[in-house]
Design a protein around this motif. Structure first.
Motif, mmCIF file in Angstrom:
data_model
loop_
_atom_site.group_PDB
_atom_site.id
_atom_site.type_symbol
_atom_site.label_atom_id
_atom_site.label_comp_id
_atom_site.label_asym_id
_atom_site.label_seq_id
_atom_site.Cartn_x
_atom_site.Cartn_y
_atom_site.Cartn_z
ATOM 1 N N LEU A 106 0.599 -0.796 0.117
ATOM 2 C CA LEU A 106 0.066 0.180 -0.075
ATOM 3 C C LEU A 106 1.316 1.802 -0.447
ATOM 4 O O LEU A 106 0.801 2.057 -0.726
ATOM 5 C CB LEU A 106 -0.574 -0.178 1.259
ATOM 6 C CG LEU A 106 -2.378 -1.011 1.267
ATOM 7 C CD1 LEU A 106 -3.157 -1.142 2.202
ATOM 8 C CD2 LEU A 106 -3.219 -0.276 -0.081
ATOM 9 N N SER A 107 2.222 1.031 0.414
ATOM 10 C CA SER A 107 3.022 2.235 0.474
ATOM 11 C C SER A 107 3.670 2.575 -1.058
ATOM 12 O O SER A 107 3.276 3.509 -1.248
ATOM 13 C CB SER A 107 4.484 1.816 1.409
ATOM 14 O OG SER A 107 4.368 1.906 2.923
ATOM 15 N N SER B 204 0.121 4.229 -2.552
ATOM 16 C CA SER B 204 0.703 5.639 -2.352
ATOM 17 C C SER B 204 1.288 6.596 -2.920
ATOM 18 O O SER B 204 0.624 7.943 -3.355
ATOM 19 C CB SER B 204 0.815 5.760 -0.366
ATOM 20 O OG SER B 204 2.376 5.961 -0.503
ATOM 21 N N ILE C 181 -0.468 7.207 -6.525
ATOM 22 C CA ILE C 181 -1.614 7.687 -6.206
ATOM 23 C C ILE C 181 -1.492 9.040 -6.235
ATOM 24 O O ILE C 181 -2.193 10.079 -6.889
ATOM 25 C CB ILE C 181 -2.715 7.343 -5.523
ATOM 26 C CG1 ILE C 181 -3.290 5.585 -5.441
ATOM 27 C CG2 ILE C 181 -3.535 8.614 -4.675
ATOM 28 C CD1 ILE C 181 -3.923 4.831 -4.234
ATOM 29 N N LYS C 182 -0.536 9.485 -5.866
ATOM 30 C CA LYS C 182 0.683 10.295 -5.371
ATOM 31 C C LYS C 182 0.859 11.296 -6.807
ATOM 32 O O LYS C 182 1.498 12.392 -6.397
ATOM 33 C CB LYS C 182 0.843 10.965 -4.247
ATOM 34 C CG LYS C 182 -0.017 10.588 -3.183
ATOM 35 C CD LYS C 182 0.579 11.129 -1.640
ATOM 36 C CE LYS C 182 1.419 10.431 -0.629
ATOM 37 N NZ LYS C 182 2.407 10.918 0.286
ATOM 38 N N ILE D 259 -5.619 13.112 -5.565
ATOM 39 C CA ILE D 259 -5.678 11.447 -4.475
ATOM 40 C C ILE D 259 -7.087 11.791 -5.487
ATOM 41 O O ILE D 259 -7.720 11.719 -4.952
ATOM 42 C CB ILE D 259 -5.723 11.696 -3.209
ATOM 43 C CG1 ILE D 259 -4.211 12.264 -2.979
ATOM 44 C CG2 ILE D 259 -6.172 10.565 -2.954
ATOM 45 C CD1 ILE D 259 -4.197 12.497 -1.515
ATOM 46 N N LEU E 129 -8.496 5.058 -5.066
ATOM 47 C CA LEU E 129 -8.724 4.516 -3.575
ATOM 48 C C LEU E 129 -9.256 3.236 -3.380
ATOM 49 O O LEU E 129 -9.003 2.049 -3.094
ATOM 50 C CB LEU E 129 -8.615 5.746 -2.286
ATOM 51 C CG LEU E 129 -7.885 6.818 -1.942
ATOM 52 C CD1 LEU E 129 -8.336 8.137 -1.753
ATOM 53 C CD2 LEU E 129 -6.739 5.896 -1.564
ATOM 54 N N PHE F 294 -3.310 2.879 6.184
ATOM 55 C CA PHE F 294 -2.764 3.229 4.862
ATOM 56 C C PHE F 294 -3.090 4.877 4.646
ATOM 57 O O PHE F 294 -2.467 5.910 4.235
ATOM 58 C CB PHE F 294 -3.967 2.443 3.700
ATOM 59 C CG PHE F 294 -3.358 3.401 2.669
ATOM 60 C CD1 PHE F 294 -2.079 3.335 1.398
ATOM 61 C CD2 PHE F 294 -4.742 3.797 1.660
ATOM 62 C CE1 PHE F 294 -2.157 3.536 0.896
ATOM 63 C CE2 PHE F 294 -4.458 3.790 0.492
ATOM 64 C CZ PHE F 294 -3.068 3.992 -0.419
ATOM 65 N N ASN F 295 -4.162 5.319 5.216
ATOM 66 C CA ASN F 295 -4.608 6.513 4.887
ATOM 67 C C ASN F 295 -3.833 7.835 5.794
ATOM 68 O O ASN F 295 -4.160 8.754 5.287
ATOM 69 C CB ASN F 295 -6.179 6.721 5.741
ATOM 70 C CG ASN F 295 -7.403 5.841 4.696
ATOM 71 O OD1 ASN F 295 -7.836 5.609 3.670
ATOM 72 N ND2 ASN F 295 -8.348 5.242 5.689
ATOM 73 N N VAL G 167 -0.634 6.770 5.514
ATOM 74 C CA VAL G 167 0.151 6.774 5.223
ATOM 75 C C VAL G 167 -0.097 7.936 3.603
ATOM 76 O O VAL G 167 1.265 8.942 3.416
ATOM 77 C CB VAL G 167 0.714 5.414 4.734
ATOM 78 C CG1 VAL G 167 2.086 5.686 3.268
ATOM 79 C CG2 VAL G 167 1.151 4.648 5.430
ATOM 80 N N ILE G 168 -0.983 8.478 3.078
ATOM 81 C CA ILE G 168 -1.363 8.326 2.117
ATOM 82 C C ILE G 168 -1.362 10.156 2.096
ATOM 83 O O ILE G 168 -1.171 11.350 1.563
ATOM 84 C CB ILE G 168 -2.192 8.355 0.960
ATOM 85 C CG1 ILE G 168 -2.623 8.128 -0.250
ATOM 86 C CG2 ILE G 168 -3.759 8.359 1.465
ATOM 87 C CD1 ILE G 168 -2.966 7.547 -1.004
ATOM 88 N N LYS G 169 -1.978 10.445 3.563
ATOM 89 C CA LYS G 169 -2.149 11.801 3.263
ATOM 90 C C LYS G 169 -1.171 12.671 4.721
ATOM 91 O O LYS G 169 -0.689 13.866 3.647
ATOM 92 C CB LYS G 169 -3.510 11.703 4.510
ATOM 93 C CG LYS G 169 -4.617 11.477 3.734
ATOM 94 C CD LYS G 169 -5.784 11.214 4.880
ATOM 95 C CE LYS G 169 -7.006 10.924 4.127
ATOM 96 N NZ LYS G 169 -8.867 11.043 4.956
#
Length: 250
Positions: free
Chosen positions: A67-68, A71, A74-75, A80, A85, A108-109, A111-113
């Motif tokens: 998931l890292s 991310s 996704i970014k 995003i 997602l 994950f949320n 990490v991504i934010k």
């Protein structure tokens, strides 16, 4: 610590050779007692996951590292996308079940934010613990995320190319997977990793090679989502071959 005690006791009993034997025996005991070398049953690892890895790595660690990487993709284009997602979440629900996927996504949320992820570090960690076929499937998964909003952008392709490099995936394999997500006159040839001027015999040989490389049986020991991804790649190879057959009247 035990290895040094063993060496001292061994030296007292049998001299230098005793010290050496005591050190070896103590080292073995140290390893058996170390949490880092506990077997899968003591650490609660799934047997299926052990079969898919070269060294022990917990499913939780694998999911978070995967998931890292997701991310990063996704970014990559500066936004995003909720569709991307949702794609990642559904993939994990299919692979691990809703409850476990939700627990992973809570981390994950965050990490991504809030965090920047080092692709090189994540890939270095996974390189030592996964087979080449699994890393190919990860790249396929990342392309699936990128395409979830209807378009694979250049920044997304760039970061996935970097990730593939860290994964030591050869360029032809990367271009083959990439071509599965781009429709063009050249895509079928890129998927089979051949040039457009290849002979019919070379096309047939390339198809056999790629069908073997991407055969779903190679990931039978992985979770359902990975098997589905392998089936998708295999289907794309078949479609590419059929496209060339029709084009050439083979």
């Amino acid at each position: 610590m035990i290895k040094y005690i063993g060496a001292v006791i061994g030296f007292a009993v049998r001299g230098v050779f005793g010290a050496f034997a005591g050190y070896l025996i103590g080292s073995l005991i140290d390893r058996l007692l170390s949490p880092e070398t506990e077997g899968p049953k003591r650490r609660g690892f799934k047997d299926v996951f052990d079969q898919a890895t070269q060294q022990s790595v917990s499913p939780g660690d694998f999911e978070l590292n995967l998931l890292s990487l997701a991310s990063i993709v996704i970014k990559a284009d500066g936004t995003i996308s909720q569709k991307e997602l949702d794609y990642a979440r559904q993939y994990f629900v299919r692979a691990y079940g809703k409850e476990r996927a939700n627990a992973t996504f809570r981390t994950f949320n965050d990490v991504i934010k809030k965090r920047e992820v080092s692709a090189s570090r994540v890939c270095q960690y996974l390189n030592m613990r996964t087979r080449y076929e699994v890393r190919l499937q990860i790249i396929h998964f990342l392309f699936g995320i990128a395409q979830a909003d209807g378009h694979v952008s250049e920044p997304e392709v760039k970061v996935m190319s970097e990730i593939a490099g860290y994964f030591r995936i050869n360029l032809q394999d990367f271009e083959s997977i990439k071509a599965m997500f781009f429709k063009s006159a050249e895509s079928a040839y890129k998927i089979l990793e051949i040039q457009k001027d290849a002979t019919n015999d070379e096309v047939k040989k390339a198809f056999r090679t790629m069908a073997k490389k991407y055969h779903p049986d190679k990931l039978m020991d992985m979770d359902e989502a990975y098997r589905k991804g392998a089936e998708d790649k295999f289907r794309k190879v078949q479609e590419a071959y059929e496209t060339i057959q029709k084009e050439r009247g083979m």
